[in-house]
Write a protein that holds these residues in place. Structure first.
Motif, PDB file in Angstrom:
ATOM      1  N   ARG A 359       0.834  -1.210   0.000  1.00 34.65           N
ATOM      2  CA  ARG A 359       0.000   0.000   0.000  1.00 34.65           C
ATOM      3  C   ARG A 359       0.862   1.251   0.000  1.00 34.65           C
ATOM      4  N   PHE A 363       0.988   3.920  -2.891  1.00 35.46           N
ATOM      5  CA  PHE A 363       0.487   5.263  -2.591  1.00 35.46           C
ATOM      6  C   PHE A 363       1.452   6.315  -3.107  1.00 35.46           C
TER       7      PHE A 363
ATOM      8  N   ASP B 144      -3.930  -2.271  -8.402  1.00 36.73           N
ATOM      9  CA  ASP B 144      -3.197  -1.250  -9.150  1.00 36.73           C
ATOM     10  C   ASP B 144      -1.941  -1.812  -9.803  1.00 36.73           C
ATOM     11  N   ARG B 185     -11.536   0.390  -5.178  1.00 35.38           N
ATOM     12  CA  ARG B 185     -10.672   1.320  -4.449  1.00 35.38           C
ATOM     13  C   ARG B 185      -9.202   1.009  -4.663  1.00 35.38           C
ATOM     14  N   LEU B 186      -8.444   2.067  -4.936  1.00 35.70           N
ATOM     15  CA  LEU B 186      -6.995   1.948  -5.115  1.00 35.70           C
ATOM     16  C   LEU B 186      -6.285   2.317  -3.819  1.00 35.70           C
ATOM     17  N   ASP B 187      -4.975   2.096  -3.811  1.00 36.89           N
ATOM     18  CA  ASP B 187      -4.158   2.493  -2.658  1.00 36.89           C
ATOM     19  C   ASP B 187      -3.696   3.940  -2.767  1.00 36.89           C
ATOM     20  N   ARG B 188      -4.051   4.611  -3.856  1.00 32.57           N
ATOM     21  CA  ARG B 188      -3.597   6.000  -4.029  1.00 32.57           C
ATOM     22  C   ARG B 188      -4.793   6.930  -4.103  1.00 32.57           C
ATOM     23  N   THR B 189      -4.538   8.222  -4.021  1.00 34.00           N
ATOM     24  CA  THR B 189      -5.617   9.197  -3.889  1.00 34.00           C
ATOM     25  C   THR B 189      -5.852   9.992  -5.165  1.00 34.00           C
ATOM     26  N   TYR B 191      -5.656   9.493  -9.732  1.00 36.98           N
ATOM     27  CA  TYR B 191      -5.293   8.672 -10.882  1.00 36.98           C
ATOM     28  C   TYR B 191      -5.799   9.347 -12.145  1.00 36.98           C
ATOM     29  N   SER B 199      -9.362  10.969  -6.146  1.00 36.19           N
ATOM     30  CA  SER B 199     -10.124  10.042  -5.317  1.00 36.19           C
ATOM     31  C   SER B 199      -9.393   8.715  -5.335  1.00 36.19           C
ATOM     32  N   ASN B 200      -9.661   7.888  -4.332  1.00 32.58           N
ATOM     33  CA  ASN B 200      -9.137   6.520  -4.408  1.00 32.58           C
ATOM     34  C   ASN B 200     -10.173   5.579  -5.016  1.00 32.58           C
ATOM     35  N   GLU B 201     -11.335   6.128  -5.353  1.00 29.77           N
ATOM     36  CA  GLU B 201     -12.400   5.298  -5.912  1.00 29.77           C
ATOM     37  C   GLU B 201     -12.395   5.361  -7.428  1.00 29.77           C
TER      38      GLU B 201
END
Lengths: 517, 308
Positions: A359, A363, B144, B185-189, B191, B199-201
Motif C-alpha cells: 500500500r 500510494f 493497481d 478502491r486503489l491504494d492512491r488518492t 489517478y 479520489s481513491n475510488e
C-alpha cells in the motif's frame, strides 16, 4: 425447502438491489474545493521580491479608463448580458474556476503531466525514438513528462505565475480600480466579494502566463489550453468580478512576463539533458575505472538512461558551485559489506512484502501515467493551501517556492545519479522483484526522497503547524521506494538529506521576499 | 423424465483477471439434496495483448501467466433450483522483467440458478433458465498492478438469462449476462484515466457477456464447443506503452471446448476439463486457457433423484 429457496433468492436479490442502488459516482476532492475567499487581500504584494522580473513595472500596463463613462458602462452591460445568458454548464464552469486561478491551472498542469508521462516504445530496430518538440503530436508525443521534466514544468509555471502576479498586484494598487460588483450594485457578484482592485485581473494574468508556458511545455495541447482559457476568462466576466478591460490587461501582462521565463527555459540546458548512448557509455567506463559496478538499463531492449544530463540544468535557488557542494557523498561501494547488507535488506523486503508495505509503495509510486512525485506534492500542498484561504498572489508565491525547490531537487538528484552511476537492486540480484515500476536510471540517490525532502522542508516553512505531518509523509515516501524494492536504504536516506538542504535554499528565498507568512 | 443427476456445472471460463468467476454457464442442474463439490485448476497465459486496439507483445513482461485453484460447488435445492459458489486462489507471474507476480484469494461468488420453464416440443426439449449471482473480493489485494493484480476489486452483481434446447442428446445453450460493477478502491488518492481524478475510488464500467454452446450430452457426459464474448460498457483504452488500468474497456471473444464425464471409476466422481483461446480483444491479453477439475457428489437426505 420453499422457504430455503425464497431465503436464498431474496438474499441474492437484496445484494443485487444494493448494487443497483449504489451509484458509480466518485467523490472527487478537487470538485469539493470552495470558492476562493482570501483571508487577506495582500494588496501590497507588488512590493514582494520577484524571481526574474527586475521590477514589478518592468512590463508596462497603461492606466485603465475610470469606472465612469460610456466605455465602462458598456463593459458592465456585457457582464449583465453574460449573466443573463448563463446555462447550467456556464454555472458549473463558474463554480469550478471560482476555486482559484492558480489552483486550477496547477491541477490542469498535473493532468497534462499525467497524460504525457509515458516512456516511448522502441522502434523495430530496438532503438528508442526521441520526442520532438517541433512535432509534438507525432509519436512519440512531446513531451515525455517524466519526473524531472514534470518538476521543471511545475517550476516554470509557478515561478512565472508568481512574478506576473506580483506585477499584477503592483498595478492593482497603483490604479486602484474597484471590481465591477463594487462599482455598480446592479452587477451580481457570483463569487465571494473583496475590496481588491480588479484591474488588471489576476485570473487573466494567470491565464496569460499559462498560454505562453503551455505552448512551450505542452506544445501539442494548445487547443485544450485555449479552451480552458476561454472558459476561465468567461467565468470571470460571468462572476461579476472583472470587466473585459480587466481581463485584457491582465492577459497581456501575464503573457509578457511569461516570455521572460520562456527565454530562461530555452537556455537552461534542459534541451541538452537527454544525453546520448556515447555519453552513457563514457559514464559506464568511468564507473568501471573506479572499481564499481556500473548501472545498466534493465529494460528490454535496453533504454538509454533518463535525462543523463539533467544534473547540468540551471537551478533556481542556488548556484552551480553550491550544487557541487551539496552533492551527496559517494554511496557504499558495490564491493563493500555495507552494500551487500543493504542489498540483502531489499531482497528481504521484496521476498514477501506485507499488504501495508505494498500500500505504501503504491500510494507514493507516482510512476508511469501519473502526475509524478512533484505532482503528488503539489496535490498535497494545494489541499492545504485551500484551507489556508490564500490570495491568488500568495498561492502563486507558495507554489513557486515549492516547485522551484522540487526542480532544484531533480537537478541535484540527477547530478548524483549520473555522477555515481550506481546499479539498481534488481540488477545486482535478479531475484529482487518489484511491486512498482523500475525506473530506468541509476539508483543513488532516490528521486522520490529528494523531491519529498525538499517539498516537506518548504511546506513546513509555509504551513508550520503541519510540519510533523509533512516530515512523516516525506519519510514514508522515501521508505516506500525500499518497500517497492527499487532503492537501497542509502539512496533513500541520502536523498532525503539532500532534498532537505535543497528545500532550505527555497525557504531562504521565501524569508527574503517580503511576503512573510 | 430422464433422471437429472448431472454433476458439476461450474466452469471457470473468464480466467483473465476474472472479471467474474463465471460460474455455471450451462443448462444443467443437480438433483435435489445433492452437493457436488471439488477443486478446479486453471492455467491461463498470454504473450501478445491488445493495447487499446493495437496488438503487441512486451519483452519486459514476456509471457504473463495466471493460475488459479478454486473450490467450487453446487447444491440442488430442487431439481430446477440450485445454488453454487466459487472460491478461487489466484497466482500471477510474468516470465520476463522485474515485476513481482501476485497471489491471493480473489473474488468469491455465490449464485442462484432457477429453471422456471421446461417445454417438450415433440423430441425437442426447451428450457429457460435464470441466474443471479454476486461476486466480491475475498481478500484486500492490490488492484493497481495490472496485469499482475489478481482481480479488479469491484463487487459485482450478475444477471443471466439462458435458453437451452436439446434433441436426441444434441444441444445448444445460449445466454446473455449483465454484470453490474461497484466502484473499486486503489491504494492512491489520484489517478488519470482520460482526465485526473482526485479520489481513491474508481467507477467501474458494467460488462455484458454472451455465450453460445453447442454439443452432445447424456446423463453422464457433456462434450461441447463454446463461443463467448465479454464487452465492457464504457471504460477507456490504454494509451501507447501505458500499463493497463482496472477501468479500461476490456473486451474479449473466445472459442473453446468443454468436457465432463461422471462416474469415472467411482460412482460419485466427476472429472471435467476444457480450454479456450481469445480470438479478438481489446485492452486484454490474447490468452490461452486450460483447466481441469474433479468433483464429488454427496447426497443429503433421501435420494429420490434416480426415479423417473
Amino acid at each position: 425447502m420453499p422457504q430455503k429457496i425464497s431465503f436464498t433468492s431474496s438474499a441474492l436479490l437484496a445484494c443485487l438491489l444494493l448494487l443497483v442502488g449504489c451509484s458509480k459516482e466518485v467523490t472527487d476532492v478537487s470538485q469539493q474545493f470552495p470558492a476562493l475567499n482570501p483571508a487577506r487581500t495582500d494588496i501590497n504584494a507588488g512590493t514582494w521580491k520577484t524571481i526574474l522580473l527586475t521590477a514589478p513595472d518592468e512590463v508596462a500596463v497603461a492606466a485603465p479608463a475610470a469606472p465612469t463613462g460610456p466605455d465602462y458602462t458598456a463593459q458592465i452591460n456585457e457582464i449583465k448580458s453574460v449573466q443573463a445568458a448563463m446555462k447550467a454548464n456556464d454555472k458549473e464552469a463558474l463554480q469550478y474556476w471560482s476555486a482559484g486561478a492558480v489552483l486550477r491551472w496547477n491541477e490542469l498542469t498535473r493532468q497534462l503531466v499525467a497524460k504525457y508521462n509515458l516512456p516511448p516504445v522502441n522502434n523495430a530496430d530496438g532503438l528508442y525514438p526521441a520526442p520532438d518538440a517541433n512535432n509534438p503530436l507525432a509519436y512519440p508525443y512531446f513531451p515525455f513528462s517524466n519526473p524531472p521534466y514534470a518538476a521543471r514544468a511545475y517550476a516554470y509555471i509557478s515561478a512565472a505565475t508568481y512574478d506576473a502576479l506580483v506585477a499584477c498586484y503592483h498595478y492593482k494598487k497603483l490604479y486602484n480600480r474597484a471590481a465591477p460588483y463594487n462599482v455598480n450594485t446592479t452587477v451580481q457578484a457570483l463569487v465571494p466579494t473583496s475590496d481588491l482592485p480588479s484591474f488588471p485581473s489576476e485570473d487573466a494574468t494567470v491565464a496569460g502566463v499559462m498560454w505562453e508556458m503551455m505552448k512551450l511545455l505542452f506544445p501539442g495541447e494548445q487547443a485544450f489550453v485555449q479552451n480552458k482559457i476561454n472558459e476561465h476568462l468567461q467565468s470571470r466576466l460571468a462572476s461579476g468580478a472583472n470587466v473585459r478591460s480587466d481581463l485584457d490587461a491582465g492577459y497581456a501582462l501575464g503573457r509578457a512576463v511569461a516570455l521572460k521565463f520562456v527565454a530562461r527555459a530555452r537556455a537552461d540546458r534542459a534541451g541538452q539533458a537527454a544525453g546520448s548512448l556515447l555519453i552513457e557509455d563514457g559514464m559506464r567506463q568511468a564507473t568501471i575505472a573506479r572499481g564499481e559496478v556500473p548501472w545498466i538499463s534493465q529494460e528490454s531492449p535496453k533504454r538509454p538512461g533518463m535525462l543523463m544530463h539533467f544534473g547540468r540544468v540551471r537551478t533556481w535557488n542556488f548556484d552551480s558551485a553550491t550544487l557541487v557542494a551539496i552533492r551527496p557523498p559517494a554511496p557504499p561501494s558495490t564491493n563493500s559489506p555495507q552494500f551487500k547488507q543493504e542489498l540483502e535488506e531489499i531482497y528481504n523486503f521484496a521476498k514477501n512484502p506485507s499488504r501495508e508495505q505494498i500500500r505504501i509503495a503504491q500510494f507514493w509510486a507516482d510512476g508511469v501515467g501519473t502526475y509524478t512525485p512533484p505532482g503528488h506534492w503539489n496535490a498535497i500542498a494545494c489541499e492545504d493551501f485551500v484551507s489556508m484561504q490564500l490570495s491568488e498572489v500568495r498561492w502563486a508565491r507558495n507554489l513557486a517556492l515549492l516547485n522551484t525547490a522540487m526542480m532544484d531537487a531533480a537537478i541535484a538528484c540527477w547530478d548524483a545519479k549520473y555522477t555515481y552511476f550506481n546499479p539498481r537492486p534488481f540488477q545486482m540480484d535478479n531475484r529482487i522483484k518489484t511491486v512498482v515500476g523500475l525506473p530506468n536510471f541509476p539508483s543513488y540517490t532516490s528521486g522520490h526522497s529528494t523531491f519529498s525532502g525538499s517539498a516537506a522542508t518548504v511546506l513546513s516553512y509555509l504551513n508550520s503547524k503541519r510540519q510533523s505531518d509533512y516530515e512523516a509523509m516525506a519519510q514514508e515516501a522515501s521508505v516506500s521506494r525500499m518497500y517497492g524494492a527499487i532503492h537501497y536504504r542509502s539512496d533513500c536516506e541520502q536523498g532525503l538529506v539532500c532534498g532537505n538542504r535543497v528545500g532550505g535554499f527555497s525557504v531562504e528565498r521565501g524569508k527574503a521576499d517580503g511576503a512573510g507568512l | 423424465m430422464q433422471h437429472i443427476r448431472m454433476g458439476i456445472l461450474c466452469l471457470l471460463l473468464c480466467a483473465t483477471h476474472s472479471l467474474q468467476a463465471q460460474m455455471d454457464i450451462d443448462a444443467l442442474f443437480m438433483g435435489k439434496g445433492q452437493l457436488c463439490t471439488g477443486p478446479m485448476y486453471m492455467h491461463n497465459s498470454w504473450k501478445n495483448y491488445w493495447e487499446g486496439t493495437l496488438k503487441r507483445d512486451n519483452p519486459n513482461l514476456g509471457t504473463v501467466t495466471t493460475q488459479s485453484i478454486s473450490l467450487m460447488g453446487m447444491y440442488g435445492i430442487r431439481k430446477n433450483v440450485a445454488v453454487f459458489y466459487n472460491l478461487p486462489y489466484v497466482i500471477t507471474n510474468p516470465s520476463a522483467g522485474q515485476w513481482k507476480g501476485q497471489r491471493g484469494f480473489q473474488d468469491g461468488s455465490l449464485w442462484l440458478k432457477y429453471k422456471p420453464v421446461t417445454k417438450q416440443l415433440g423430441k425437442t426439449q426447451l428450457s429457460v433458465i435464470g441466474l443471479l449471482g454476486v461476486s466480491t473480493p475475498l481478500s484486500n489485494y492490490s488492484k493497481d498492478m495490472l496485469p499482475f493484480s489478481i482481480g479488479m476489486g469491484s463487487t459485482n452483481g450478475h444477471a443471466r438469462l439462458m435458453v437451452d434446447v436439446i434433441r436426441n442428446k444434441w444441444f445448444a445453450t445460449a445466454s446473455m449476462t449483465y454484470v453490474l460493477r461497484s466502484n473499486a478502491r486503489l491504494d492512491r488518492t489520484a489517478y488519470y484515466t482520460t482526465q485526473m481524478h482526485y479520489s481513491n475510488e474508481v467507477a467501474m464500467p458494467d460488462v455484458t457477456q454472451w455465450n453460445l454452446r453447442l454439443g452432445y450430452r447424456t446423463n453422464k457426459m457433456v462434450a461441447e464447443a463454446v463461443l463467448d464474448n465479454m464487452t465492457t460498457q464504457g471504460g477507456f483504452d490504454m494509451t501507447r506503452n501505458n500499463m493497463p488500468f482496472i477501468s479500461n474497456r476490456m473486451n474479449a471473444t473466445r472459442v473453446g471446448v468443454h468436457f465432463k464425464q461422471e462416474e469415472v471409476g467411482l460412482k460419485p466422481l466427476t472429472v471435467l476439463a476444457g480450454g479456450n483461446y481469445t480470438i479478438a480483444g481489446r485492452n486484454m491479453g490474447q490468452s490461452t486457457t486450460l483447466y481441469a477439475g474433479l468433483a464429488w457428489i454427496f447426497q443429503f437426505g433421501k435420494n429420490n433423484n434416480t426415479k423417473k
